[in-house]
Scaffold this active site. Sequence first.
Site, PDB file in Angstrom:
ATOM      1  N   CYS A  75       0.825  -1.200   0.000  1.00 27.34           N
ATOM      2  CA  CYS A  75       0.000   0.000   0.000  1.00 27.34           C
ATOM      3  C   CYS A  75       0.866   1.259   0.000  1.00 27.34           C
ATOM      4  CB  CYS A  75      -0.925  -0.036   1.221  1.00 27.34           C
ATOM      5  SG  CYS A  75      -1.773   1.499   1.531  1.00 27.34           S
ATOM      6  N   ASP A 149      10.929 -16.190   4.098  1.00 26.34           N
ATOM      7  CA  ASP A 149      12.395 -16.212   4.053  1.00 26.34           C
ATOM      8  C   ASP A 149      13.074 -16.434   5.400  1.00 26.34           C
ATOM      9  OD1 ASP A 149      12.084 -15.616   1.408  1.00 26.34           O
ATOM     10  OD2 ASP A 149      12.306 -13.464   1.700  1.00 26.34           O
TER      11      ASP A 149
HETATM   12  P1  ATP Z   1       7.735  -9.125   2.616  1.00 29.13           P
HETATM   13  O1  ATP Z   1       8.660  -9.810   3.581  1.00 29.13           O
HETATM   14  O2  ATP Z   1       6.776 -10.027   1.986  1.00 29.13           O
HETATM   15  O3  ATP Z   1       8.434  -8.198   1.656  1.00 29.13           O
HETATM   16  P2  ATP Z   1       7.028  -6.714   3.958  1.00 29.13           P
HETATM   17  O4  ATP Z   1       6.076  -6.435   5.047  1.00 29.13           O
HETATM   18  O5  ATP Z   1       8.469  -6.463   4.238  1.00 29.13           O
HETATM   19  O6  ATP Z   1       6.790  -8.193   3.521  1.00 29.13           O
HETATM   20  P3  ATP Z   1       6.769  -4.437   2.222  1.00 29.13           P
HETATM   21  O7  ATP Z   1       6.306  -4.356   0.815  1.00 29.13           O
HETATM   22  O8  ATP Z   1       8.128  -3.947   2.555  1.00 29.13           O
HETATM   23  O9  ATP Z   1       6.580  -5.953   2.642  1.00 29.13           O
HETATM   24  O10 ATP Z   1       5.735  -3.639   3.148  1.00 29.13           O
HETATM   25  C1  ATP Z   1       4.355  -3.884   3.065  1.00 29.13           C
HETATM   26  C2  ATP Z   1       3.592  -2.609   3.267  1.00 29.13           C
HETATM   27  O11 ATP Z   1       3.919  -2.039   4.542  1.00 29.13           O
HETATM   28  C3  ATP Z   1       3.931  -1.517   2.281  1.00 29.13           C
HETATM   29  O12 ATP Z   1       3.233  -1.665   1.063  1.00 29.13           O
HETATM   30  C4  ATP Z   1       3.493  -0.273   3.037  1.00 29.13           C
HETATM   31  O13 ATP Z   1       2.109  -0.100   2.969  1.00 29.13           O
HETATM   32  C5  ATP Z   1       3.873  -0.628   4.469  1.00 29.13           C
HETATM   33  N1  ATP Z   1       5.202  -0.058   4.762  1.00 29.13           N
HETATM   34  C6  ATP Z   1       6.413  -0.589   4.505  1.00 29.13           C
HETATM   35  N2  ATP Z   1       7.413   0.235   4.889  1.00 29.13           N
HETATM   36  C7  ATP Z   1       6.817   1.329   5.401  1.00 29.13           C
HETATM   37  C8  ATP Z   1       7.278   2.553   5.960  1.00 29.13           C
HETATM   38  N3  ATP Z   1       8.572   2.829   6.067  1.00 29.13           N
HETATM   39  N4  ATP Z   1       6.363   3.464   6.366  1.00 29.13           N
HETATM   40  C9  ATP Z   1       5.052   3.208   6.269  1.00 29.13           C
HETATM   41  N5  ATP Z   1       4.549   2.069   5.745  1.00 29.13           N
HETATM   42  C10 ATP Z   1       5.397   1.141   5.316  1.00 29.13           C
END
Ligand code: ATP
Length: 360
Positions: A75, A149
């Site tokens: 998002c 992972d």
């Molecule tokens: P995966 O391990 O599958 O990549 P993840 O949670 O690390 O999972 P991301 O795409 O990094 O996946 O983050 C998912 C969502 O979290 C983003 O699309 C965003 O909406 C929110 N998000 C990530 N980083 C931030 C941030 N620094 N500030 C605010 N929202 C964030």
Amino acid sequence: GRAMAVLTSGGDAQGMNAAVRAVTRMGIYVGAKVYLIHEGYQGLVDGGDNIKLANWHSVTNIIQLGGTVIGSARCKAFMTREGRVSAAFNLVKKGITNLCVCGGDGSLTGANIFRNEWKCISETRRRITDTMAKKHYNLNIVGLVGSIDNDFCGTDMTIGADSALHRIMEIIDAIMTTAQSCMQLLLCINCPFILCYNFRYLALVSALASGADWVFIPEAPPQEGWEDNMCSRTSGGSRMNIIIVAEGAIDRNGKPISSNYIKDLVQKRLGYDTRVTVLGHVQRGGIPSAFDRILSSILGVEAVIALMEATPETPACVIGLSANQAVRLPLVECVEMTKLVQTAMNEKRFDEAIKLRGGS
Ligand code: ATP
């Protein structure tokens, strides 16, 4: 009464449904109102039908399903302050002051930013609307790490890693039949994301679990002369071999070792018909393993207890598994440590990465 919400965010991982189920039922059990937020942070930002009040049966028959039934999303809006203000508004409208986020390190980073901003966001919103409940200034956040992972510092296992391992084993077993009769088998374990870090956990443990002959991971470059070694051993014993190559594998001089390089090598030197199988998104498919279902259930229950016990001073926490126990860990420190490990891995400072990850 108390109200809590649960959402899944980022890449889906098997076991997320079990986590949602555990949080929902434990929440109801302790007398809270539980809301399911659909489509991750997007649903939180958009509000409306995306935030649904749950009952005991809302989560019936989901523990055995793969993916996440409440949906996940990446998002963009939540990365902006405006988006987060809208998310806060949607929570406050429903009186939700407890949030459980199941996702990867990105999702948990976002959750922490959201929590730190919460007070000023809700105060701002209060000034511009009268409908807002006056008391809800505090937001308790708890994170559950959903990621195939196994890449998060602080927990022995992340939700979904074990199921992904099962899936990889199934694939290896399935193609083994063919491999045994006519060809070499070379597996390239590709993480579905461009940046792939940590211990290349899946490559390493699937090599162990499937009895692979060779595994190449960035952290442990092979000895000089590995090519000769591989080809002489391969020609001496049984002809079937499984070679697993993790993304980012390198030799002692830092030169990349790709699965195609090994394929050409084996074909040229030994004349074997060699195939490369690249594991992409199939690693995510299938049903959650028993371990992931149980892990998610245990962590989900602890998440609710942590939320219920939280005070405005309690820092946001992550529920992890340590020595088979659910433990509460400071979210900020775990996220920061995870980022340090990622950076060290990306910059090929493997010894440091291993040390940083060390005791966790
Ligand atoms: P995966 O391990 O599958 O990549 P993840 O949670 O690390 O999972 P991301 O795409 O990094 O996946 O983050 C998912 C969502 O979290 C983003 O699309 C965003 O909406 C929110 N998000 C990530 N980083 C931030 C941030 N620094 N500030 C605010 N929202 C964030």
